[in-house]
Design a protein around this motif. Structure first.
Motif, PDB file in Angstrom:
ATOM      1  N   LEU A   1       0.869  -1.176   0.000  1.00  0.00           N
ATOM      2  CA  LEU A   1       0.000   0.000   0.000  1.00  0.00           C
ATOM      3  C   LEU A   1       0.903   1.223   0.000  1.00  0.00           C
ATOM      4  CD1 LEU A   1      -2.768   1.329   0.179  1.00  0.00           C
ATOM      5  CD2 LEU A   1      -2.624   1.102   2.664  1.00  0.00           C
ATOM      6  N   GLN A   2       0.891   1.947  -1.107  1.00  0.00           N
ATOM      7  CA  GLN A   2       1.700   3.163  -1.224  1.00  0.00           C
ATOM      8  C   GLN A   2       0.856   4.349  -0.787  1.00  0.00           C
ATOM      9  OE1 GLN A   2       4.163   3.887  -4.784  1.00  0.00           O
ATOM     10  NE2 GLN A   2       3.026   5.814  -4.979  1.00  0.00           N
ATOM     11  N   MET A   3       1.420   5.185   0.083  1.00  0.00           N
ATOM     12  CA  MET A   3       0.704   6.351   0.581  1.00  0.00           C
ATOM     13  C   MET A   3       1.206   7.657  -0.023  1.00  0.00           C
ATOM     14  SD  MET A   3      -1.529   4.914   2.324  1.00  0.00           S
ATOM     15  CE  MET A   3      -2.328   6.370   2.917  1.00  0.00           C
ATOM     16  N   LYS A   4       2.489   7.748  -0.360  1.00  0.00           N
ATOM     17  CA  LYS A   4       3.047   8.961  -0.950  1.00  0.00           C
ATOM     18  C   LYS A   4       3.993   8.568  -2.063  1.00  0.00           C
ATOM     19  CE  LYS A   4       2.801  11.971   3.068  1.00  0.00           C
ATOM     20  NZ  LYS A   4       3.529  12.766   4.012  1.00  0.00           N
ATOM     21  N   PRO A   5       4.111   9.309  -3.138  1.00  0.00           N
ATOM     22  CA  PRO A   5       3.448  10.577  -3.409  1.00  0.00           C
ATOM     23  C   PRO A   5       1.986  10.403  -3.822  1.00  0.00           C
ATOM     24  CG  PRO A   5       4.816  10.014  -5.262  1.00  0.00           C
ATOM     25  CD  PRO A   5       5.032   8.958  -4.207  1.00  0.00           C
ATOM     26  N   ASP A   6       1.585   9.250  -4.325  1.00  0.00           N
ATOM     27  CA  ASP A   6       0.197   8.982  -4.689  1.00  0.00           C
ATOM     28  C   ASP A   6      -0.254   7.705  -3.994  1.00  0.00           C
ATOM     29  OD1 ASP A   6      -0.028  11.103  -6.679  1.00  0.00           O
ATOM     30  OD2 ASP A   6       1.316   9.877  -7.887  1.00  0.00           O
ATOM     31  N   VAL A   7      -1.530   7.589  -3.732  1.00  0.00           N
ATOM     32  CA  VAL A   7      -2.063   6.379  -3.114  1.00  0.00           C
ATOM     33  C   VAL A   7      -2.223   5.301  -4.181  1.00  0.00           C
ATOM     34  CG1 VAL A   7      -4.036   5.381  -1.893  1.00  0.00           C
ATOM     35  CG2 VAL A   7      -3.255   7.690  -1.320  1.00  0.00           C
ATOM     36  N   ALA A   8      -1.690   4.109  -3.888  1.00  0.00           N
ATOM     37  CA  ALA A   8      -1.795   2.971  -4.805  1.00  0.00           C
ATOM     38  C   ALA A   8      -1.734   1.689  -3.993  1.00  0.00           C
ATOM     39  CB  ALA A   8      -0.664   2.995  -5.819  1.00  0.00           C
ATOM     40  N   ILE A   9      -2.308   0.625  -4.539  1.00  0.00           N
ATOM     41  CA  ILE A   9      -2.269  -0.679  -3.892  1.00  0.00           C
ATOM     42  C   ILE A   9      -1.813  -1.709  -4.914  1.00  0.00           C
ATOM     43  CG2 ILE A   9      -4.702  -1.204  -4.328  1.00  0.00           C
ATOM     44  CD1 ILE A   9      -4.727  -2.528  -1.527  1.00  0.00           C
ATOM     45  N   ALA A  10      -0.970  -2.639  -4.487  1.00  0.00           N
ATOM     46  CA  ALA A  10      -0.506  -3.714  -5.358  1.00  0.00           C
ATOM     47  C   ALA A  10      -0.587  -5.021  -4.584  1.00  0.00           C
ATOM     48  CB  ALA A  10       0.932  -3.468  -5.813  1.00  0.00           C
ATOM     49  N   TRP A  11      -1.294  -5.981  -5.157  1.00  0.00           N
ATOM     50  CA  TRP A  11      -1.483  -7.266  -4.500  1.00  0.00           C
ATOM     51  C   TRP A  11      -1.725  -8.302  -5.569  1.00  0.00           C
ATOM     52  CZ3 TRP A  11      -5.829  -8.341  -0.388  1.00  0.00           C
ATOM     53  CH2 TRP A  11      -5.430  -9.357   0.473  1.00  0.00           C
ATOM     54  N   SER A  12      -0.792  -9.200  -5.763  1.00  0.00           N
ATOM     55  CA  SER A  12      -0.910 -10.232  -6.798  1.00  0.00           C
ATOM     56  C   SER A  12      -1.430 -11.512  -6.181  1.00  0.00           C
ATOM     57  CB  SER A  12       0.452 -10.496  -7.442  1.00  0.00           C
ATOM     58  OG  SER A  12       0.896  -9.364  -8.113  1.00  0.00           O
ATOM     59  N   TYR A  13      -2.338 -12.135  -6.872  1.00  0.00           N
ATOM     60  CA  TYR A  13      -2.973 -13.367  -6.419  1.00  0.00           C
ATOM     61  C   TYR A  13      -2.549 -14.507  -7.342  1.00  0.00           C
ATOM     62  CZ  TYR A  13      -6.622 -16.724  -5.208  1.00  0.00           C
ATOM     63  OH  TYR A  13      -7.297 -17.841  -4.821  1.00  0.00           O
ATOM     64  N   ASN A  14      -1.957 -15.547  -6.788  1.00  0.00           N
ATOM     65  CA  ASN A  14      -1.547 -16.716  -7.564  1.00  0.00           C
ATOM     66  C   ASN A  14      -2.552 -17.827  -7.347  1.00  0.00           C
ATOM     67  OD1 ASN A  14       0.846 -15.472  -8.450  1.00  0.00           O
ATOM     68  ND2 ASN A  14       1.851 -15.999  -6.542  1.00  0.00           N
TER      69      ASN A  14
END
Length: 54
Positions: free
Chosen positions: A38-51
């Protein structure tokens, strides 16, 4: 808005990389989605890979 009900969390840590602030959430190695970022700065983003094991 996102609401995550996370269970089985092994570790959680905050990381600072190249001007970004990240929350790393690790699950057991046997989990089909072992790491959530979960990235909060500089922009909010989420990365979660499902296998999928199917």
């Amino acid at each position: 808005m996102i609401d995550l009900d996370l269970q089985g969390v092994r570790t959680a840590s905050a990381e600072h990389l190249k001007g970004r602030e990240l929350l790393r959430v690790d699950f057991p190695d046997s989990s089909p989605a072992p790491t959530l970022w979960l990235q909060m700065k500089p922009d909010v983003a989420i990365a979660w890979s499902y296998n999928s094991t199917d």
